[in-house]
Design a protein around this motif. Structure first.
Motif, PDB file in Angstrom:
ATOM      1  N   LYS A 139      -7.244  53.772  60.069  1.00 55.57           N
ATOM      2  CA  LYS A 139      -7.988  54.912  60.845  1.00 55.57           C
ATOM      3  C   LYS A 139      -8.860  55.515  59.768  1.00 55.57           C
ATOM      4  O   LYS A 139     -10.041  55.998  60.199  1.00 55.57           O
ATOM      5  N   ASN A 143     -12.788  56.353  60.972  1.00 57.05           N
ATOM      6  CA  ASN A 143     -13.259  57.661  60.978  1.00 57.05           C
ATOM      7  C   ASN A 143     -14.837  57.497  60.077  1.00 57.05           C
ATOM      8  O   ASN A 143     -15.898  58.083  60.709  1.00 57.05           O
ATOM      9  N   LEU A 146     -17.012  56.376  62.819  1.00 55.51           N
ATOM     10  CA  LEU A 146     -17.796  57.362  63.520  1.00 55.51           C
ATOM     11  C   LEU A 146     -18.522  58.325  63.008  1.00 55.51           C
ATOM     12  O   LEU A 146     -19.487  58.596  63.582  1.00 55.51           O
ATOM     13  N   ASN A 172      -8.372  63.336  60.680  1.00 53.99           N
ATOM     14  CA  ASN A 172      -8.144  63.129  62.034  1.00 53.99           C
ATOM     15  C   ASN A 172      -9.418  63.648  62.692  1.00 53.99           C
ATOM     16  O   ASN A 172     -10.232  63.969  62.061  1.00 53.99           O
ATOM     17  N   ARG A 173      -9.287  62.875  64.095  1.00 55.50           N
ATOM     18  CA  ARG A 173     -10.616  63.190  64.845  1.00 55.50           C
ATOM     19  C   ARG A 173     -10.940  64.953  64.814  1.00 55.50           C
ATOM     20  O   ARG A 173     -11.905  65.124  64.916  1.00 55.50           O
ATOM     21  N   ILE A 176     -12.857  66.014  62.197  1.00 55.47           N
ATOM     22  CA  ILE A 176     -14.291  65.773  62.486  1.00 55.47           C
ATOM     23  C   ILE A 176     -15.000  66.625  63.557  1.00 55.47           C
ATOM     24  O   ILE A 176     -16.050  66.815  63.458  1.00 55.47           O
ATOM     25  N   PHE A 193     -14.093  66.779  71.692  1.00 55.39           N
ATOM     26  CA  PHE A 193     -13.344  65.735  72.105  1.00 55.39           C
ATOM     27  C   PHE A 193     -13.528  65.155  73.501  1.00 55.39           C
ATOM     28  O   PHE A 193     -13.448  64.135  73.862  1.00 55.39           O
ATOM     29  N   LEU A 197     -16.668  62.545  70.759  1.00 59.90           N
ATOM     30  CA  LEU A 197     -15.572  61.793  70.241  1.00 59.90           C
ATOM     31  C   LEU A 197     -14.869  60.913  71.219  1.00 59.90           C
ATOM     32  O   LEU A 197     -13.757  60.263  71.084  1.00 59.90           O
ATOM     33  N   TYR A 204     -17.272  56.473  68.795  1.00 61.70           N
ATOM     34  CA  TYR A 204     -15.709  56.341  68.268  1.00 61.70           C
ATOM     35  C   TYR A 204     -15.098  55.018  68.746  1.00 61.70           C
ATOM     36  O   TYR A 204     -15.156  54.710  69.980  1.00 61.70           O
TER      37      TYR A 204
END
Length: 323
Positions: A139, A143, A146, A172-173, A176, A193, A197, A204
């Motif tokens: 993860k 990240n 991303l 976590n997203r 971000i 989101f 994202l 992503y």
């Protein structure tokens, strides 16, 4: 003779309808009276703290739960148990029933599914941390990629600053997304989101996640309760029905039937499916504090009221499981 029979039937029918009517009034009156006396208790079995992507500390969640009169509340931070000691201690201190939980990010048939673990025992914290160690590494790489991809198109973020802003260094997203909002690139976390994202925008690249069925099996081995979180966010009805028999065979105990983003039809369908497959019902607001400002603890968007009976059923399953 026919007229007499018809009259008797009509009279009996009216008496029956009157009985039904006044019975309903009695039930409604007693329900309102119970609410007035505070006899109706509610729970929230899905919340997040500063140890993942929420803005309330574990203690603040407990205090808020006490303030609004929740009978039980669960902390289910993403892929970490780091906040559970504080959460459980706060519950004991302030007289609130707490449920130690976690929300695992998992994968099934190339779809991301979230599996909530409830009644996590302290003796299993280290095992869960070990399970998630490789996932956290992947993860972290996702990240950083991303943030790097976003920078190529002018969305400049400081990843180290984002990481240092978290309690335990897990990004976590949502973290971000909050950084994108703070820089003015988007107007809200929700917009982030729904645009930048999302994997289809190319920035992503989702990390490889543990199998949903594997996590369910591990939770069963720990003697904890496993719950499929917010099923209709990631699956349609056919996909859900394909998944559940396999998940139940691995030990799945429940599905979230009550969730902030579900409409009445989705709630009713989730309840029906739980009954069909012999699964318990769970539910929660998915409270994140300021990260999701339109979702409040215990009530979601104002449409949520999960009876304590839901918590009690899950607790009974947990205690029976341990015997």
């Amino acid at each position: 003779h026919r007229r007499v029979v018809a009259t008797k039937f009509t009279t009996s029918n009216n008496l029956f309808l009157s009985y039904v009517y006044y019975t309903k009034l009695y039930v409604i009156f007693n329900t309102l009276f119970d609410l007035y006396r505070g006899n109706f208790m509610f729970c929230d079995l899905h919340t997040h703290s500063t140890f993942s992507d929420g803005t309330f500390s574990p203690t603040e969640i407990v205090l808020k739960a006490k303030e609004i009169g929740l009978d039980a509340v669960a902390l289910c931070d993403h892929n970490t148990v780091a906040g559970l000691d504080e959460f459980v201690s706060a519950g004991k201190k302030y007289g609130v029933t707490t449920v130690a939980g976690i929300e695992f990010s998992t994968e099934y048939n190339s779809k991301q599914l979230h599996i909530v673990g409830l009644f996590i025992k302290k003796e299993n914290y280290s095992d869960i941390t070990e399970i998630m160690a490789e996932s956290q590494k992947l993860k972290e790489e996702s990240n950083k990629l991303l943030v790097k991809n976003l920078a190529k198109d002018g969305y400049i973020l400081d990843y180290d600053k984002i990481k240092n802003s978290t309690v335990d260094g897990f990004v976590n997203r949502a973290n971000i997304a909050a950084a994108l909002m703070q820089k003015g690139y988007v107007s809200s976390v929700k917009e982030a989101f729904q645009t930048l994202l999302m994997s289809k925008f190319g920035y992503y690249v989702p990390p490889k996640r543990p199998s949903s069925l594997y996590i369910i099996e591990r939770l069963k081995g720990f003697g904890s309760i496993s719950v499929l979180a917010h099923p209709f966010l990631n699956m349609n009805e056919d996909e859900l029905r394909e998944f559940l028999p396999k998940a139940k065979a691995c030990g799945l105990n429940a599905t979230e039937a009550y969730y902030s983003l579900f409409d009445n039809a989705e709630t009713e369908l989730a309840e029906k499916i739980c009954d069909e497959y012999g699964l318990l019902k769970s539910g929660g607001s998915d409270f994140h504090g300021a990260t999701k400002p339109d979702i409040s603890l215990g009530v979601g968007k104002g449409n949520l009221a999960i009876p304590t009976e839901i918590y009690k059923n899950l607790a009974n399953c947990y205690h029976n499981f341990r015997l």
